[in-house]
Design a protein around this motif. Structure first.
Motif, mmCIF file in Angstrom:
data_model
loop_
_atom_site.group_PDB
_atom_site.id
_atom_site.type_symbol
_atom_site.label_atom_id
_atom_site.label_comp_id
_atom_site.label_asym_id
_atom_site.label_seq_id
_atom_site.Cartn_x
_atom_site.Cartn_y
_atom_site.Cartn_z
ATOM 1 N N GLY A 112 0.808 -1.207 0.000
ATOM 2 C CA GLY A 112 0.000 0.000 0.000
ATOM 3 C C GLY A 112 0.842 1.257 0.000
ATOM 4 O O GLY A 112 0.548 2.230 -0.711
ATOM 5 N N ALA A 113 1.905 1.268 0.802
ATOM 6 C CA ALA A 113 2.785 2.436 0.853
ATOM 7 C C ALA A 113 3.416 2.701 -0.508
ATOM 8 O O ALA A 113 3.543 3.866 -0.929
ATOM 9 C CB ALA A 113 3.857 2.228 1.914
ATOM 10 N N HIS A 114 3.804 1.649 -1.212
ATOM 11 C CA HIS A 114 4.422 1.861 -2.524
ATOM 12 C C HIS A 114 3.421 2.466 -3.509
ATOM 13 O O HIS A 114 3.773 3.364 -4.282
ATOM 14 C CB HIS A 114 4.968 0.547 -3.066
ATOM 15 C CG HIS A 114 5.759 0.714 -4.331
ATOM 16 N ND1 HIS A 114 6.922 1.461 -4.406
ATOM 17 C CD2 HIS A 114 5.547 0.255 -5.596
ATOM 18 C CE1 HIS A 114 7.391 1.451 -5.640
ATOM 19 N NE2 HIS A 114 6.574 0.728 -6.386
ATOM 20 N N GLN A 115 2.200 2.001 -3.472
ATOM 21 C CA GLN A 115 1.194 2.573 -4.371
ATOM 22 C C GLN A 115 0.940 4.045 -4.043
ATOM 23 O O GLN A 115 0.758 4.864 -4.939
ATOM 24 C CB GLN A 115 -0.097 1.770 -4.268
ATOM 25 C CG GLN A 115 0.021 0.357 -4.813
ATOM 26 C CD GLN A 115 -1.195 -0.479 -4.471
ATOM 27 O OE1 GLN A 115 -2.271 -0.293 -5.037
ATOM 28 N NE2 GLN A 115 -1.034 -1.393 -3.513
ATOM 29 N N LEU A 116 0.927 4.370 -2.766
ATOM 30 C CA LEU A 116 0.648 5.743 -2.351
ATOM 31 C C LEU A 116 1.801 6.693 -2.646
ATOM 32 O O LEU A 116 1.590 7.856 -3.006
ATOM 33 C CB LEU A 116 0.337 5.779 -0.853
ATOM 34 C CG LEU A 116 -1.043 5.282 -0.433
ATOM 35 C CD1 LEU A 116 -1.095 5.090 1.076
ATOM 36 C CD2 LEU A 116 -2.128 6.251 -0.893
ATOM 37 N N LEU A 117 3.032 6.215 -2.488
ATOM 38 C CA LEU A 117 4.179 7.115 -2.495
ATOM 39 C C LEU A 117 5.049 7.017 -3.736
ATOM 40 O O LEU A 117 5.944 7.840 -3.905
ATOM 41 C CB LEU A 117 5.044 6.849 -1.250
ATOM 42 C CG LEU A 117 4.329 7.003 0.093
ATOM 43 C CD1 LEU A 117 5.278 6.701 1.239
ATOM 44 C CD2 LEU A 117 3.723 8.395 0.236
ATOM 45 N N ALA A 118 4.804 6.027 -4.600
ATOM 46 C CA ALA A 118 5.713 5.881 -5.737
ATOM 47 C C ALA A 118 5.043 5.439 -7.030
ATOM 48 O O ALA A 118 5.743 5.257 -8.029
ATOM 49 C CB ALA A 118 6.825 4.879 -5.392
ATOM 50 N N MET A 119 3.722 5.267 -7.036
ATOM 51 C CA MET A 119 3.045 4.820 -8.243
ATOM 52 C C MET A 119 1.923 5.786 -8.599
ATOM 53 O O MET A 119 1.402 6.503 -7.745
ATOM 54 C CB MET A 119 2.480 3.400 -8.074
ATOM 55 C CG MET A 119 3.538 2.343 -7.788
ATOM 56 S SD MET A 119 2.888 0.645 -7.798
ATOM 57 C CE MET A 119 2.827 0.318 -9.563
#
Length: 494
Positions: A112-119
């Motif tokens: 979830g963090a990757h989707q929010l912060l880098a995608m």
């Protein structure tokens, strides 16, 4: 990345299904791309699996291709690479030590963090889709916890989180470790590697950052089997895009998209997927000046076989033969497959311990490649999970093995013959210190060798001079050369 408010579940569901990796097959089913990413992360964490082996099989199982496969791949590898950064963020959003969060829940939070912060996934869709994934995989209780944490994560933009991590870190090393997502000991080792090679510490953020970028796919056109020009044409026809010749290896072709496994030349062994730096160090041995006999070559730790196939192809052009040894049975099989397209009799594959080569066949070889087992710190962009598995003690243990192997290599080569000592690591304990220690140790036993100028050799071989071409022992850098951080020392036995 917009800040955006959170809407109801219905709107979030519609947006998620329209976004990357969305699933339109049934309203209640979790997105298969995200499910594959979660399953891959779980296997990597729980089973010490390798993402590059697990993910393709799961994509095939789910029948994912095109956009969905690309989304699952980007989500998986991005989350693994930036795990340290996301753990630093999550620590500030979870009301307990992160070590107390169940592993599967932490996997979901990282995704979830990757989707929010880098995608480029809408923030409300990223939260909803990840909560939905948690509900299906872990239950409603876990989903509620994931929802609360990710809403705290989504309260700041990515750049705001990076600024906060830098501001709150106790020192510069800790700040780099969190922001660029590397263990602190690796950050220190990379700094030391830069300094030992005469480079400035100001390059450290760029070096670490290069580990967090998807590497380009490079092919090796094996000499005598296919030319780089022909491979460019084949790739352009079969895969599309604009494949181009490599800048570091004269045998390289760099792809701009598509599955290299679709190329007939790759399937038949005339070409293979191989980093440009890996190609270059093998060519440095093949092209090193040699007086007298040049008939017997040795690749001491040859599996899985990329360098052996390249060396064997060059040996065949010169009427030489290559002996390729490997200790692990499964890597022997990979090695045999890699050299299958070479003329019969060119390569002799052996299973055995390369540490015995020097005592069993002293002075028998004209050229010897030692691509030594190492920490792999030079290929972290390709193997993102490795940075979280390696420990400083691993380097110490490997360095002793490397010393034994290099001593064996120098005993196996004839007087006047050349050894290439290669690692896919810039760590000084695995590179220059190993070379220096072995030369001193063997000199006390009456066996002497001299360092050749690997940088000069690279300048003669490479289409573009590597960044470290002025130095005697060659160190390649991902942030400067676009390759893995390969190290090469050329030694002539005197």
């Amino acid at each position: 990345m917009g800040r955006g408010g959170h809407r109801g579940r219905g709107a979030g569901r519609a947006d998620a299904r329209r976004g990357p990796g969305a699933d339109s097959r049934s309203r209640g089913a979790p997105d298969p791309a995200r499910t594959v990413a979660l399953e891959t992360l779980t296997k990597v964490r729980r089973d010490d699996a390798f993402a590059n082996l697990v993910l393709p099989a799961l994509l095939d199982r789910e029948g994912l291709s095109g956009r969905d496969a690309g989304f699952a791949t980007a989500l998986t590898y991005g989350t693994l690479r930036l795990q340290g950064r996301y753990d630093a963020v999550l620590t500030r959003c979870v009301d307990r030590p992160l070590e107390e969060v169940d592993g599967p829940v932490l996997d979901v939070l990282r995704l979830g963090a990757h989707q929010l912060l880098a995608m480029r996934v809408p923030r409300h869709a990223a939260v909803w889709a990840t909560v939905d994934l948690a509900a299906h995989a872990l239950g409603r209780g876990a989903a509620s916890f994931v929802n609360a944490v990710l809403r705290r994560v989504s309260a700041l933009y990515a750049q705001e989180w990076l600024d906060r991590l830098r501001r709150e870190a106790p020192d510069a090393t800790a700040a780099l470790a969190q922001v660029e997502s590397h263990p602190q000991w690796v950050v220190k080792a990379m700094r030391q590697a830069l300094v030992s090679c005469g480079r400035g510490v100001e390059e450290l953020p760029a070096l670490l950052g290069a580990d967090n970028v998807d590497p380009e796919v490079a092919l090796c056109a094996r000499p005598g089997l296919i030319s780089p020009e022909a491979l460019v044409k084949e790739a352009a026809s079969a895969l599309g895009g604009e494949p181009r010749p490599g800048a570091t290896s004269p045998c390289a072709v760099v792809l701009t998209g598509g599955d290299p496994g679709r190329l007939a030349s790759v399937r038949r062994g005339r070409a293979g997927v191989e980093d440009e730096g890996s190609q270059l160090v093998a060519l440095l041995l093949a092209e090193a000046g040699l007086e007298g006999r040049d008939e017997r070559w040795l690749d001491m730790c040859a599996g899985p076989g990329g360098k052996a196939a390249l060396l064997g192809a060059r040996a065949a052009q010169r009427g030489a033969r290559l002996v390729a040894t490997e200790i692990a049975p499964h890597r022997v099989r990979l090695l045999e497959s890699a050299v299958r397209a070479l003329p019969p009799g060119t390569v002799e594959v052996r299973q055995g311990d390369a540490r015995d080569a020097g005592s069993q066949e002293p002075g028998a070889y004209d050229r010897v490649l030692l691509d030594a087992p190492c920490s792999g710190l030079g290929s972290l962009r390709r193997r993102p999970e490795a940075r979280w598995r390696r420990r400083p003690a691993d380097v110490t243990e490997l360095a002793e093995l490397q010393r034994e192997l290099l001593a064996s290599a120098l005993r196996a080569v004839r007087r006047g013959g050349v050894v290439a000592y290669v690692t896919c690591s810039p760590h000084v304990l695995e590179t220059s210190l190993v070379v220096g220690d072995v030369l001193k140790r063997l000199a006390r036993e009456g066996l002497e060798a001299e360092l050749l100028h690997a940088g000069d050799a690279a300048t003669r071989v490479a289409p573009r001079p590597p960044a470290g071409a002025e130095r005697q022992m060659l160190q390649l850098w991902p942030h400067l050369d676009g390759t893995d951080a390969m190290f090469c020392a050329l030694l002539r036995r005197t």
